[in-house]
Design a protein around this motif. Structure first.
Motif, short mmCIF file in Angstrom:
data_model
loop_
_atom_site.label_atom_id
_atom_site.label_comp_id
_atom_site.label_asym_id
_atom_site.label_seq_id
_atom_site.Cartn_x
_atom_site.Cartn_y
_atom_site.Cartn_z
N ASN A 209 19.15 -16.66 26.06
CA ASN A 209 19.66 -17.10 27.58
C ASN A 209 18.38 -17.49 28.47
O ASN A 209 17.66 -16.79 28.95
CB ASN A 209 20.00 -15.64 28.09
N PHE A 210 18.30 -18.92 28.61
CA PHE A 210 17.27 -19.50 29.14
C PHE A 210 17.34 -19.11 30.79
O PHE A 210 15.99 -19.32 31.23
CB PHE A 210 17.31 -20.92 28.82
N LYS A 211 18.50 -18.73 31.11
CA LYS A 211 18.45 -18.53 32.80
C LYS A 211 17.35 -17.49 32.99
O LYS A 211 16.79 -17.27 34.02
CB LYS A 211 19.69 -18.38 33.05
N LYS A 212 17.04 -16.44 32.03
CA LYS A 212 16.24 -15.44 32.24
C LYS A 212 14.90 -15.65 31.88
O LYS A 212 13.93 -14.82 32.05
CB LYS A 212 16.68 -14.17 31.43
N TYR A 213 14.55 -16.94 31.55
CA TYR A 213 12.93 -17.00 31.19
C TYR A 213 12.71 -18.14 31.80
O TYR A 213 13.00 -19.35 31.88
CB TYR A 213 12.87 -17.46 29.58
N THR A 214 11.45 -17.86 32.20
CA THR A 214 10.20 -19.05 32.48
C THR A 214 9.35 -19.33 31.39
O THR A 214 9.04 -20.40 30.89
CB THR A 214 9.58 -18.67 33.85
N LYS A 215 9.02 -18.26 30.80
CA LYS A 215 7.92 -18.28 29.45
C LYS A 215 8.70 -17.54 28.45
O LYS A 215 9.12 -16.49 28.62
CB LYS A 215 6.67 -17.87 29.90
N VAL A 216 8.54 -18.21 27.19
CA VAL A 216 9.22 -17.62 25.96
C VAL A 216 8.22 -17.64 24.88
O VAL A 216 7.38 -18.24 24.71
CB VAL A 216 10.42 -18.04 25.54
N LYS A 217 8.39 -16.66 23.88
CA LYS A 217 7.43 -16.56 22.83
C LYS A 217 8.52 -16.47 21.63
O LYS A 217 9.71 -15.66 21.57
CB LYS A 217 6.64 -15.60 22.61
N PHE A 218 8.21 -17.16 20.41
CA PHE A 218 9.12 -17.12 19.21
C PHE A 218 8.61 -17.90 18.08
O PHE A 218 7.53 -18.55 18.22
CB PHE A 218 10.73 -17.81 19.43
N PRO B 15 3.92 -19.45 15.28
CA PRO B 15 4.47 -19.06 16.54
C PRO B 15 4.21 -20.11 17.83
O PRO B 15 3.38 -20.75 17.75
CB PRO B 15 3.40 -17.59 16.90
N ILE B 16 5.22 -19.74 18.84
CA ILE B 16 5.27 -20.79 20.05
C ILE B 16 5.19 -20.02 21.06
O ILE B 16 5.88 -19.25 21.27
CB ILE B 16 6.37 -21.56 19.84
#
Length: 213
Positions: free
Chosen positions: A7-16, A84-85
């Motif tokens: 749910n990209f609307k909740k993220y400014t930064k993400v890790k995966f 990891p990114i």
């Protein structure tokens, strides 16, 4: 494993992990990424990678795609291994394309000076063509200005040899080897296909030609 839908609307930064998504270059930068591919496939990659990168904010239609805006070394590496990114999203309306093209081009020049290469895996003509048609002209000019008294917005074989850390003659010899190998393959094909022996081959000749085994 299925790709994770975020749910990209909740993220400014993400890790995966890279296997959870479809990592690709931001489309307007894809030709610059191919310049990285041309040179990195002949390089010994580092053991450790900076996993931070900027990503173009996705749309609903591209929910599982990661559009890389920088760190093309990481993008290349994750095609080979899972890494990891740590991404930071940038709105596409905020993307300064000329600035990114300049930064990616200058970063490529710096990266090349840091890596070791197998000259036998480099196609000099292909690299020069990719650099001169896809990289930032401003970046090429600035890089040229540090190596010559008459800078220009074009990469030369001399400049490429200095960048890679080999002699011009080594690159000339490598290109000669590539050309010779290509000529041998063409001759082998001509021996098997009568149509290729014609001065001006046409589709009709291929249909009617007697091919060897």
């Amino acid at each position: 494993m299925k790709s994770r839908v975020l749910n990209f609307k909740k993220y400014t930064k993400v890790k995966f992990d890279s296997y959870q998504t479809i990592p690709i270059p931001y489309p307007p930068l894809s030709k610059i990424y191919l310049c990285y591919v041309q040179i990195l496939k002949a390089a010994k990659l580092p053991s450790f990678f900076d996993t931070k990168t900027k990503l173009a904010y996705p749309t609903i239609a591209t929910n599982n795609q990661l559009f890389f805006l920088d760190n093309f070394l990481l993008l290349y590496a994750i095609q080979i291994q899972n890494l990891p990114i740590s991404g930071c999203y940038i709105l596409q309306t905020d993307i300064d394309l000329p600035s990114l093209e300049y930064q990616l081009s200058t970063r490529l020049f710096t990266l090349i000076t840091e890596l070791k290469f197998d000259i036998k895996q480099i196609n000099p003509n292909n690299v020069l063509n990719a650099f001169n048609t896809s990289l930032s002209k401003h970046a090429i000019y600035d890089f040229n200005s540090t190596h010559t008294d008459k800078p220009r917005s074009e990469f030369s074989l001399d400049l490429l040899s200095k960048l890679i850390g080999c002699s011009r003659n080594q690159l000339l010899y490598q290109q000669k080897q590539i050309n010779n190998a290509y000529s041998i393959k063409v001759q082998q094909l001509k021996q098997k296909c009568v149509a290729l022996q014609h001065p001006q081959p046409s589709a009709e000749l291929f249909w009617s030609a007697q091919h060897g085994n």
